[in-house]
Design a protein around this motif. Structure first.
Motif, PDB file in Angstrom:
ATOM      1  N   LEU A  24       0.747  -1.284   0.198  1.00  0.00           N
ATOM      2  CA  LEU A  24       0.087   0.034  -0.087  1.00  0.00           C
ATOM      3  C   LEU A  24       0.875   1.379   0.055  1.00  0.00           C
ATOM      4  CD1 LEU A  24      -2.696   1.500   0.387  1.00  0.00           C
ATOM      5  CD2 LEU A  24      -2.556   1.147   2.640  1.00  0.00           C
ATOM      6  N   PHE A  25       0.430   2.133  -0.881  1.00  0.00           N
ATOM      7  CA  PHE A  25       1.547   3.434  -1.116  1.00  0.00           C
ATOM      8  C   PHE A  25       0.383   4.480  -0.776  1.00  0.00           C
ATOM      9  CE2 PHE A  25       3.389   7.126  -3.368  1.00  0.00           C
ATOM     10  CZ  PHE A  25       4.697   6.653  -2.885  1.00  0.00           C
ATOM     11  N   ILE A  26       0.688   5.411   0.230  1.00  0.00           N
ATOM     12  CA  ILE A  26      -0.018   6.682   0.739  1.00  0.00           C
ATOM     13  C   ILE A  26       0.797   7.634  -0.010  1.00  0.00           C
ATOM     14  CG2 ILE A  26      -1.201   7.732   2.592  1.00  0.00           C
ATOM     15  CD1 ILE A  26      -2.437   4.983   2.027  1.00  0.00           C
ATOM     16  N   ASP A  27      -0.078   8.343  -0.913  1.00  0.00           N
ATOM     17  CA  ASP A  27       0.721   9.518  -1.773  1.00  0.00           C
ATOM     18  C   ASP A  27       0.076  10.725  -1.054  1.00  0.00           C
ATOM     19  OD1 ASP A  27       1.631  11.056  -3.533  1.00  0.00           O
ATOM     20  OD2 ASP A  27       0.345  10.486  -5.274  1.00  0.00           O
ATOM     21  N   HIS A  28       1.251  11.680  -0.617  1.00  0.00           N
ATOM     22  CA  HIS A  28       0.904  12.992   0.040  1.00  0.00           C
ATOM     23  C   HIS A  28       1.077  13.958  -1.034  1.00  0.00           C
ATOM     24  CE1 HIS A  28       1.661  10.187   3.540  1.00  0.00           C
ATOM     25  NE2 HIS A  28       0.418  10.941   3.801  1.00  0.00           N
ATOM     26  N   TYR A  29       0.841  13.561  -2.308  1.00  0.00           N
ATOM     27  CA  TYR A  29       1.107  14.694  -3.516  1.00  0.00           C
ATOM     28  C   TYR A  29       2.322  15.334  -3.451  1.00  0.00           C
ATOM     29  CZ  TYR A  29      -3.981  13.968  -3.771  1.00  0.00           C
ATOM     30  OH  TYR A  29      -5.209  13.513  -3.830  1.00  0.00           O
ATOM     31  N   GLU A  79       1.497  -6.449   2.166  1.00  0.00           N
ATOM     32  CA  GLU A  79       2.781  -7.000   2.751  1.00  0.00           C
ATOM     33  C   GLU A  79       3.641  -5.992   3.144  1.00  0.00           C
ATOM     34  OE1 GLU A  79       1.321 -10.170   0.350  1.00  0.00           O
ATOM     35  OE2 GLU A  79       1.590  -8.203  -0.164  1.00  0.00           O
ATOM     36  N   ALA A  80       3.282  -4.784   2.971  1.00  0.00           N
ATOM     37  CA  ALA A  80       3.953  -3.363   3.570  1.00  0.00           C
ATOM     38  C   ALA A  80       3.308  -2.337   3.288  1.00  0.00           C
ATOM     39  CB  ALA A  80       5.598  -3.338   2.851  1.00  0.00           C
ATOM     40  N   ILE A  81       3.443  -1.312   3.983  1.00  0.00           N
ATOM     41  CA  ILE A  81       2.882   0.198   3.665  1.00  0.00           C
ATOM     42  C   ILE A  81       4.021   1.345   3.733  1.00  0.00           C
ATOM     43  CG2 ILE A  81       1.505   1.698   4.907  1.00  0.00           C
ATOM     44  CD1 ILE A  81      -0.067  -0.746   6.074  1.00  0.00           C
ATOM     45  N   ILE A  82       3.729   1.953   2.696  1.00  0.00           N
ATOM     46  CA  ILE A  82       4.732   3.076   2.400  1.00  0.00           C
ATOM     47  C   ILE A  82       4.092   4.588   2.489  1.00  0.00           C
ATOM     48  CG2 ILE A  82       6.511   4.104   0.832  1.00  0.00           C
ATOM     49  CD1 ILE A  82       6.592   1.174  -0.497  1.00  0.00           C
ATOM     50  N   PHE A  83       4.654   5.340   3.185  1.00  0.00           N
ATOM     51  CA  PHE A  83       3.982   7.021   3.015  1.00  0.00           C
ATOM     52  C   PHE A  83       4.956   7.712   2.403  1.00  0.00           C
ATOM     53  CE2 PHE A  83       1.309   7.142   7.383  1.00  0.00           C
ATOM     54  CZ  PHE A  83       0.550   6.255   6.845  1.00  0.00           C
ATOM     55  N   SER A  84       4.412   8.501   1.442  1.00  0.00           N
ATOM     56  CA  SER A  84       5.311   9.296   0.494  1.00  0.00           C
ATOM     57  C   SER A  84       5.834  10.420   1.085  1.00  0.00           C
ATOM     58  CB  SER A  84       4.613   9.466  -0.982  1.00  0.00           C
ATOM     59  OG  SER A  84       3.680  10.631  -0.396  1.00  0.00           O
ATOM     60  N   PRO A  85       6.544  10.974   0.353  1.00  0.00           N
ATOM     61  CA  PRO A  85       7.114  12.409   0.599  1.00  0.00           C
ATOM     62  C   PRO A  85       5.788  13.364   0.691  1.00  0.00           C
ATOM     63  CG  PRO A  85       8.618  11.749  -0.570  1.00  0.00           C
ATOM     64  CD  PRO A  85       7.546  10.759  -0.756  1.00  0.00           C
ATOM     65  N   GLY A  86       5.951  14.626   0.796  1.00  0.00           N
ATOM     66  CA  GLY A  86       4.748  15.687   0.455  1.00  0.00           C
ATOM     67  C   GLY A  86       5.002  16.805   1.294  1.00  0.00           C
ATOM     68  N   PRO A  87       4.196  17.937   1.002  1.00  0.00           N
ATOM     69  CA  PRO A  87       4.581  19.303   1.532  1.00  0.00           C
ATOM     70  C   PRO A  87       3.883  19.380   2.893  1.00  0.00           C
ATOM     71  CG  PRO A  87       2.549  19.159  -0.023  1.00  0.00           C
ATOM     72  CD  PRO A  87       3.113  17.919  -0.146  1.00  0.00           C
TER      73      PRO A  87
END
Length: 193
Positions: free
Chosen positions: A4-9, A45-53
């Motif tokens: 799961l990739f959470i996109d913080h734009y 299987e894993a969770i990733i939080f992206s960069p963002g402003p």
């Protein structure tokens, strides 16, 4: 394998997703605004939080989601994601510099040995694009989290003491971070454990 990739734009999100896809990872990419649609985190299987402003306290949904991640699922937070990780664990996020640090390369040499990586913690040249961070002297690093590397008194790389949860203040996916791939590969290694 589905992450799961959470996109913080952030523009760097594309580089990060492309890196994982090139490794054969199936990514479910979800906007931080759509977190409420998630029903069961155990399917990943894993969770990733992206960069963002912005400041991580502006992302209440992401903080709440982090706290719901089952203990056995690895987590990776990059830049803003690193800050959300540390904030959710009780750390304080503050200004690192009076001006944003954009494109400055730093060398991570002899970081503390990771509790979770099979080999020594990754090292090498990485690039910073940020103005916020968590001081290495923050009490969070005497509780649940270990700072593996620092720059000017701020944590650049951290991990949870018990769970396979990691954060990096730098951008491992950037072409200006030749040492970043060693970290991403080390993270993948923890997922396959």
């Amino acid at each position: 394998m589905t992450f799961l990739f959470i996109d913080h734009y952030d523009s760097f999100s594309y580089n990060l997703t492309n890196w994982f896809v090139a490794k054969g990872i199936d990514l479910k990419i979800l906007s931080y605004k759509d977190i409420h649609n998630l029903t069961d985190l155990r399917e990943f299987e894993a969770i990733i939080f992206s960069p963002g402003p912005g400041h991580p306290c502006e992302y209440i949904g992401s903080i709440e989601l982090y706290k719901k991640i089952p203990a056995n699922i690895p987590f990776l937070g990059v830049c803003l994601g690193h800050q959300i990780f540390l904030l959710a664990e009780g750390g304080k996020i503050e200004q690192m510099s009076r001006i944003p640090i954009h494109g400055r390369q730093v060398e991570i040499i002899d970081p503390l040995k990771s509790l979770h990586f099979k080999k020594n913690s990754p090292n090498g040249t990485v690039v910073l694009y940020n103005s916020l961070g968590c001081k290495s002297s923050d009490p969070v690093f005497t509780k649940n989290v270990v700072s593996l590397a620092e720059e000017n008194g701020f944590s650049l790389m951290a991990e949870h003491k018990l769970h396979r949860r990691f954060g990096v203040q730098f951008h491992p996916e950037s072409f200006a971070s030749p040492g970043g791939e060693t970290f991403l590969n080390a993270f993948l290694g923890t997922v396959k454990c």
